[in-house]
Enzyme design. Structure first.
Site, PDB file in Angstrom:
ATOM      1  N   CYS A 291      -4.845  -0.483  -3.961  1.00 53.37           N
ATOM      2  CA  CYS A 291      -5.221  -0.648  -2.556  1.00 53.37           C
ATOM      3  C   CYS A 291      -6.492   0.165  -2.266  1.00 53.37           C
ATOM      4  CB  CYS A 291      -4.065  -0.184  -1.669  1.00 53.37           C
ATOM      5  SG  CYS A 291      -4.453  -0.290   0.084  1.00 53.37           S
TER       6      CYS A 291
ATOM      7  N   GLU B 210      15.699  -7.072 -18.302  1.00 51.54           N
ATOM      8  CA  GLU B 210      15.464  -8.515 -18.197  1.00 51.54           C
ATOM      9  C   GLU B 210      15.167  -9.004 -19.603  1.00 51.54           C
ATOM     10  OE1 GLU B 210      12.526  -9.570 -15.256  1.00 51.54           O
ATOM     11  OE2 GLU B 210      13.316  -8.152 -13.787  1.00 51.54           O
TER      12      GLU B 210
ATOM     13  N   CYS C 196      -5.756   5.175   1.739  1.00 53.71           N
ATOM     14  CA  CYS C 196      -5.766   5.492   0.304  1.00 53.71           C
ATOM     15  C   CYS C 196      -6.978   6.370  -0.030  1.00 53.71           C
ATOM     16  CB  CYS C 196      -5.773   4.215  -0.533  1.00 53.71           C
ATOM     17  SG  CYS C 196      -4.161   3.392  -0.550  1.00 53.71           S
TER      18      CYS C 196
ATOM     19  N   CYS D 161       0.877  -1.176   0.000  1.00 46.84           N
ATOM     20  CA  CYS D 161       0.000   0.000   0.000  1.00 46.84           C
ATOM     21  C   CYS D 161       0.913   1.224   0.000  1.00 46.84           C
ATOM     22  CB  CYS D 161      -0.872   0.011   1.246  1.00 46.84           C
ATOM     23  SG  CYS D 161      -1.614   1.634   1.506  1.00 46.84           S
TER      24      CYS D 161
ATOM     25  N   CYS E   3      -7.718   0.847   0.963  1.00 44.19           N
ATOM     26  CA  CYS E   3      -7.813   1.069   2.413  1.00 44.19           C
ATOM     27  C   CYS E   3      -8.263   2.507   2.720  1.00 44.19           C
ATOM     28  CB  CYS E   3      -6.472   0.751   3.078  1.00 44.19           C
ATOM     29  SG  CYS E   3      -5.200   1.989   2.788  1.00 44.19           S
TER      30      CYS E   3
ATOM     31  N   GLU F 284       9.629  -3.364 -11.441  1.00 38.72           N
ATOM     32  CA  GLU F 284       8.357  -3.418 -12.178  1.00 38.72           C
ATOM     33  C   GLU F 284       7.194  -2.824 -11.384  1.00 38.72           C
ATOM     34  OE1 GLU F 284       7.741  -7.434 -13.532  1.00 38.72           O
ATOM     35  OE2 GLU F 284       9.071  -7.143 -15.242  1.00 38.72           O
TER      36      GLU F 284
HETATM   37  C1  GAL Z   1       9.728 -10.134 -14.222  1.00 36.79           C
HETATM   38  C2  GAL Z   1      10.268  -9.779 -12.869  1.00 36.79           C
HETATM   39  C3  GAL Z   1      11.352 -10.728 -12.443  1.00 36.79           C
HETATM   40  C4  GAL Z   1      10.911 -12.134 -12.650  1.00 36.79           C
HETATM   41  C5  GAL Z   1      10.491 -12.340 -14.080  1.00 36.79           C
HETATM   42  C6  GAL Z   1       9.983 -13.734 -14.326  1.00 36.79           C
HETATM   43  O1  GAL Z   1       8.491  -9.574 -14.449  1.00 36.79           O
HETATM   44  O2  GAL Z   1      10.793  -8.475 -12.848  1.00 36.79           O
HETATM   45  O3  GAL Z   1      11.653 -10.539 -11.094  1.00 36.79           O
HETATM   46  O4  GAL Z   1       9.865 -12.379 -11.775  1.00 36.79           O
HETATM   47  O5  GAL Z   1       9.462 -11.461 -14.387  1.00 36.79           O
HETATM   48  O6  GAL Z   1       8.762 -13.992 -13.684  1.00 36.79           O
END
Ligand code: GAL
Length: 663
Positions: free
Chosen positions: A148, A296, A153, A107, A150, A142
């Site tokens: 939330c 990622e 909020c 939250c 509550c 992310e």
């Molecule tokens: C992304 C996240 C990572 C890992 C990956 C696979 O969204 O930032 O920490 O969870 O997905 O699930």
């Protein structure tokens, strides 16, 4: 160039760290991201910090020349925090707190959480500010957790509204509370509009904006500390591409550059042109109008319960090149080694559970080597697109709150145009409605449902001055507060588009018993047969020329697609959704012809083209997303940088093959 993998030293015995660091160096990696989920390892009890293990991990990495981004580790709160300050966990609509243990459960109006976040951020910043191989920060992980509901909020929502509207009369006007007797007499009477399908659409839109702002504020609190303590470090965040619960323009504002997490193989059984990942990359570049990182990158099969397909030979490399082609200047694979514990046991890294450097590791290493060789040429280049698509979170949210016609969805609508441009080999920028449109030869404004007068006026000026604009059904229905404009649509765009929308209707979901369609017939190559689905506007051309109309008897007076010469430019209007992809190819071809845009290379199906330019260089990327060899017509006598060979006029790309031409 920053290349590497997301690494979790806290998941592995310390004896293994040196092997990992060596293998990273041998792969040509120079960067890692660390610690986004390590809050409890760094602060095992409230106010007691343990940074020694991370110091040691950083030192091991430094020995192999590996630099690191550290994360503010607030994406998962420690168990002690949730236990001691239960209000830090978001409250669901059902009045229940989320159960701790699945991360992203915060939250953001909880004072306890905000203080704890500032404390760990400051402690880390102070501790690591002079560590030589720490180069920057990722905030949290992310953003975009739960909404939330509550009391805290709710109270903050009321405050936020008070700051936004100043006077209650103004809010009552903006939300149109004369309907259903909704007028508020005090700020304290305002509730959270929990039911987006039943509550006042204007209130729902502001609630979504408030939720977005809470995330931006949470990040801003961390950024302020990092800027103060570590002015020499960059700050980024890992965005999620086309995720649209937050206004990503706002979230990007406080950062040095945007990063994003790319998992394009999750949704697809087979290799395919990755238009979704391509458009996400273009949006990520658009958020700050500058290049981005992949924080990622797909490294193998992913999944929490069931894992996805594996990348085929060459595919991991082609996925990476697609992003570089669209402006990625950093490439970090997720993750280094597949974890043996926890919910992501099946989310595969470059290394399997066994820690061996097999095919995927080797392919990443090959890619890393090539990208490092290209880096000096990539320096100072970016995508300079001739075409812009307006991407507007307000419209996306407002359509979701009240779609109008059945099946109205921004991303599906936008994708029809985007994919046609992709097939045509033309680069696209995503822009805000308020951005300067002058650099673009043509602008597409799909589903611009929320249209403030200033934006409409700017679009009018754009067309008058020589721009080519495309708008489509339900353009300009509402103002910024979510009230319908009391005008004949397309309102202030009527002159530029030369049509009057007299009536409109929903055609239902194609294939459903209540769904129906109209036959669309046009002139020349637009003769069809084409099919109008989902929506049809009964649009009467005023000054525009009808390029396509409807064959059904009662629709004959109306146009489906129009073209209007206006000032020095042209306004196109499409008052329906057309089922056939080919229609969009023909429409885009007309737009590009009017705008004088010609791609360098028109790719065969399944091949992607993207141009990076700058610093006197033009680099054309060609990526084969299929498993068949593809022959691409390219300019002859150009240097292909990966093979160092001159082009002959036709370039052969093997399965998942990649080429980079210096034009
Ligand atoms: C992304 C996240 C990572 C890992 C990956 C696979 O969204 O930032 O920490 O969870 O997905 O699930």
């Amino acid at each position: 160039m920053h290349i590497g993998a997301d690494y979790y030293p806290e998941h592995w015995p310390q004896e293994r760290w040196a092997t990992d660091a060596r293998m990273m160096r041998e792969a040509g990696f120079n960067t890692t991201r660390l610690a986004e989920f390590a809050w409890v390892n760094l602060e095992p009890e409230e106010g007691r910090f343990e940074f020694g293990w991370l110091d040691e991990a950083l030192a091991v990495l430094a020995k192999e020349g590996i630099r690191a981004l550290l994360c503010t580790p607030t994406a998962v709160m420690p168990a002690w925090l949730a236990r001691k300050y239960p209000e830090a966990l978001a409250l669901g609509k059902d009045g229940q707190r989320l159960t701790w243990g699945v991360r992203k459960d915060s939250c953001y109006t909880s004072g306890a959480l905000r203080l704890a976040s500032e404390r760990i951020t400051r402690a880390m910043a102070e501790h690591f500010k002079d560590t030589p191989n720490v180069i920057g920060w990722q905030t949290d992980n992310e953003f975009g957790g739960p909404v939330c509901y509550c009391d805290s909020c709710r109270a903050e929502f009321q405050d936020w509204l008070r700051r936004k509207y100043g006077a209650l009369d103004e809010l009552n006007r903006a939300w149109g509370t004369h309907f259903w007797g909704q007028r508020y007499g005090t700020w304290g009477e305002i509730d959270i509009p929990m039911d987006p399908a039943g509550h006042n659409p204007s209130a729902c839109l502001d609630w979504q904006r408030f939720h977005s702002w809470l995330n931006v504020r949470f990040q801003r609190d961390q950024v302020r500390i990092l800027r103060q303590v570590c002015p020499q470090h960059f700050i980024t965040h890992n965005f999620m591409g086309l995720f649209h619960e937050l206004d990503y323009y706002d979230l990007a504002e406080d950062l040095d550059f945007v990063s994003w997490d790319n998992y394009p193989t999750l949704r697809t059984g087979q290799p395919q042109p990755r238009t979704r990942a391509a458009s996400a990359a273009d949006l990520m570049r658009g958020l700050k109008k500058r290049n981005f990182w992949i924080m990622e990158q797909t490294a193998g099969p992913g999944g929490w319960g069931v894992y996805s397909r594996n990348t085929r030979p060459g595919e991991l490399r082609s996925i990476a090149y697609q992003q570089v082609a669209r402006g990625a200047d950093g490439m970090i694979w997720f993750r280094w080694r597949t974890c043996t514990a926890g919910r992501e046991q099946y989310w595969h890294g470059l290394l399997g559970h066994d820690g061996r450097g097999l095919r995927r590791y080797q392919e990443a290493a090959q890619t890393a080597g090539e990208l490092q060789a290209l880096a000096p040429l990539l320096e100072g280049t970016t995508v300079k697109a001739p075409v812009a698509i307006i991407y507007d979170y307000d419209s996306i949210w407002a359509i979701r709150i009240q779609p109008g016609y059945a099946g109205n969805a921004y991303h599906a609508d936008m994708a029809r145009y985007y994919e046609a441009l992709f097939r045509a080999g033309v680069n696209v920028d995503f822009v805000k409605p308020t951005d300067d449109l002058a650099p673009y030869k043509t602008v597409l404004a799909p589903d611009l449902y929320i249209l403030p007068d200033e934006v409409a006026q700017a679009l009018d000026v754009y067309v008058k001055g020589g721009g080519v604009l495309l708008a489509d059904s339900r353009t300009g229905v509402k103002d910024a507060t979510g009230l319908c404009h009391p005008r004949t649509l397309p309102g202030l765009l009527s002159d530029a588009l030369g049509v009057a929308i007299e009536e409109y209707e929903s055609l239902g979901e194609p294939g459903e018993p209540a769904g129906f369609s109209y036959a669309v017939r046009g002139e020349g190559d637009l003769a069809g047969p084409f099919t109008a689905i989902r929506t049809a506007e009964w649009a009467a051309p005023t000054t525009a020329q009808a390029l396509a109309g409807y064959a059904d008897w009662h629709m004959r007076p109306y146009a489906a697609l129009t073209r209007n010469a206006y000032g020095r430019g042209v306004g196109y209007y499409l008052g329906t959704v057309v089922q056939e992809e080919r229609f969009y190819d023909l429409l885009i071809a007309r737009l590009l012809a009017d705008a004088g845009v010609a791609p360098v290379v028109v790719p065969p199906a399944g091949v992607e083209v993207s141009l990076r330019e700058g610093s006197g260089r033009r680099l054309l990327f060609l990526i084969n997303h299929t498993e068949a060899e593809q022959a691409v017509d390219v300019p002859a006598g150009k240097l292909e940088l990966l093979t160092n060979a001159a082009t002959t006029g036709v370039l052969a790309l093997g399965p998942h093959g990649v080429a980079v031409l210096q034009l």
